[in-house]
Design an enzyme around this catalytic site. Structure first.
Site, PDB file in Angstrom:
ATOM      1  N   MET A 232      -6.228  -9.620   3.341  1.00 31.63           N
ATOM      2  CA  MET A 232      -5.912  -8.315   3.956  1.00 31.63           C
ATOM      3  C   MET A 232      -4.411  -8.026   3.851  1.00 31.63           C
ATOM      4  SD  MET A 232      -8.366  -8.936   7.283  1.00 31.63           S
ATOM      5  CE  MET A 232      -7.880 -10.654   7.421  1.00 31.63           C
TER       6      MET A 232
ATOM      7  N   GLN B  37     -10.692   0.065   9.836  1.00 28.04           N
ATOM      8  CA  GLN B  37      -9.404   0.442  10.424  1.00 28.04           C
ATOM      9  C   GLN B  37      -9.262   1.959  10.470  1.00 28.04           C
ATOM     10  OE1 GLN B  37      -6.690  -1.506   7.749  1.00 28.04           O
ATOM     11  NE2 GLN B  37      -6.535  -3.355   8.989  1.00 28.04           N
TER      12      GLN B  37
ATOM     13  N   THR C 244      -2.133 -11.437   8.360  1.00 29.16           N
ATOM     14  CA  THR C 244      -1.925  -9.998   8.444  1.00 29.16           C
ATOM     15  C   THR C 244      -1.421  -9.658   9.836  1.00 29.16           C
ATOM     16  OG1 THR C 244      -3.140  -7.881   8.708  1.00 29.16           O
ATOM     17  CG2 THR C 244      -4.436  -9.880   8.766  1.00 29.16           C
ATOM     18  N   ASN C 245      -0.431  -8.786   9.934  1.00 25.13           N
ATOM     19  CA  ASN C 245       0.079  -8.364  11.237  1.00 25.13           C
ATOM     20  C   ASN C 245      -0.900  -7.416  11.938  1.00 25.13           C
ATOM     21  OD1 ASN C 245       3.198  -9.149  11.698  1.00 25.13           O
ATOM     22  ND2 ASN C 245       2.844  -8.850   9.520  1.00 25.13           N
TER      23      ASN C 245
ATOM     24  N   CYS D 123       4.574  -6.088   8.163  1.00 26.62           N
ATOM     25  CA  CYS D 123       3.341  -6.097   7.381  1.00 26.62           C
ATOM     26  C   CYS D 123       3.553  -7.170   6.327  1.00 26.62           C
ATOM     27  CB  CYS D 123       3.089  -4.734   6.746  1.00 26.62           C
ATOM     28  SG  CYS D 123       1.693  -4.718   5.599  1.00 26.62           S
ATOM     29  N   THR D 124       2.589  -8.022   6.129  1.00 29.64           N
ATOM     30  CA  THR D 124       2.817  -9.186   5.276  1.00 29.64           C
ATOM     31  C   THR D 124       3.049  -8.819   3.808  1.00 29.64           C
ATOM     32  OG1 THR D 124       0.407  -9.528   5.129  1.00 29.64           O
ATOM     33  CG2 THR D 124       1.630 -10.816   6.768  1.00 29.64           C
ATOM     34  N   GLU D 125       2.743  -7.581   3.426  1.00 33.18           N
ATOM     35  CA  GLU D 125       3.021  -7.144   2.050  1.00 33.18           C
ATOM     36  C   GLU D 125       4.455  -6.646   1.849  1.00 33.18           C
ATOM     37  OE1 GLU D 125      -1.151  -7.503   2.406  1.00 33.18           O
ATOM     38  OE2 GLU D 125       0.093  -6.115   3.556  1.00 33.18           O
TER      39      GLU D 125
END
Length: 235
Positions: A10, A52, A83-84, A196-198
């Protein structure tokens, strides 16, 4: 070494970073051919992104709880949710499992507390920037994070879902993020949370003079600390 259970996918773009950093971290700490003891359950992000968007967090929580239970049954000694945004549903994981859950907002807040920053800018999905599940968790540690204005939040969110989660790194989007950071600095921001992890795929400490708190990197370090604690004590 405690087995680390990862709930990923995710998106898988940032989950791949988790996997790489965990293994690099074990090698850096222990040398030789050592690598991380990891169990990964990588979920299909498309149906979760739909949940979501529709606000069907109950269904999304069911997915995460099931994933966590699978990891626990497989032998995971802790759970790391990569994922946050989905930490909105952290309680669904903790109520479904008995192993420790390493909460990303707590890890991030502790890192900020160790710095001079107290009013960092939070860059994340709209869900994370606009709802209290993450901001409130930071506030419990005395961190009053700032968020971008409405138009900026739209751009930050769009770039995450339409570009970063799809492996697209666009110079124009990086410039947009940096302009948002500069505007926040002018309003008093004293740090930047890559919430956000991205986002760490696009922005790094090299891009701004403000202290950068990369949640992916911080989460990995916390997982390594936990997983290797028993070996460290034995040594």
């Amino acid at each position: 070494m405690t087995t680390i259970g990862l709930i990923g996918g995710m998106s898988w773009e940032s989950t791949a970073v988790y996997y790489r950093l965990l293994n690099e971290g074990v090698r850096a700490r222990q040398g030789g051919l050592r690598s991380a003891d990891v169990i990964l359950h990588s979920l299909d992000f498309s149906p979760i992104a739909d949940m979501q968007a529709k606000g069907d967090w109950e269904a999304a929580g069911d997915v995460l709880a099931d994933s966590a239970m699978r990891l626990e049954r497989a032998g995971a000694g802790c759970i790391v949710l990569c994922t946050n945004t989905m930490h909105k549903l952290a309680d669904r994981i903790t109520s479904a499992t008995k192993v420790p859950f390493l909460h990303l907002a707590d890890v991030t807040a502790k890192a900020i507390k160790r710095s001079a920053s107290r009013r960092p800018l939070l860059l994340a999905t709209r869900f994370t920037m606009e709802q209290r599940f993450y901001l409130g968790r930071l506030a419990a540690f005395g961190i009053e994070a700032m968020v971008p204005d409405e138009g900026e939040r739209q751009d930050v969110h769009r770039i995450i879902y339409e570009e970063l989660c799809r492996g697209r790194i666009e110079p124009a989007s990086k410039a947009r993020y940096l302009s948002i950071i500069a505007e926040a600095a002018a309003r008093g921001a004293d740090g930047v949370i890559l919430g956000c992890t991205e986002i760490g795929l696009l922005i790094s400490q090299a891009d701004t003079a403000l202290p950068v708190f990369d949640t992916t990197t911080l989460h990995v370090e916390a997982a390594l600390d936990f997983a290797l604690a028993a070996e460290s004590q034995a040594a």
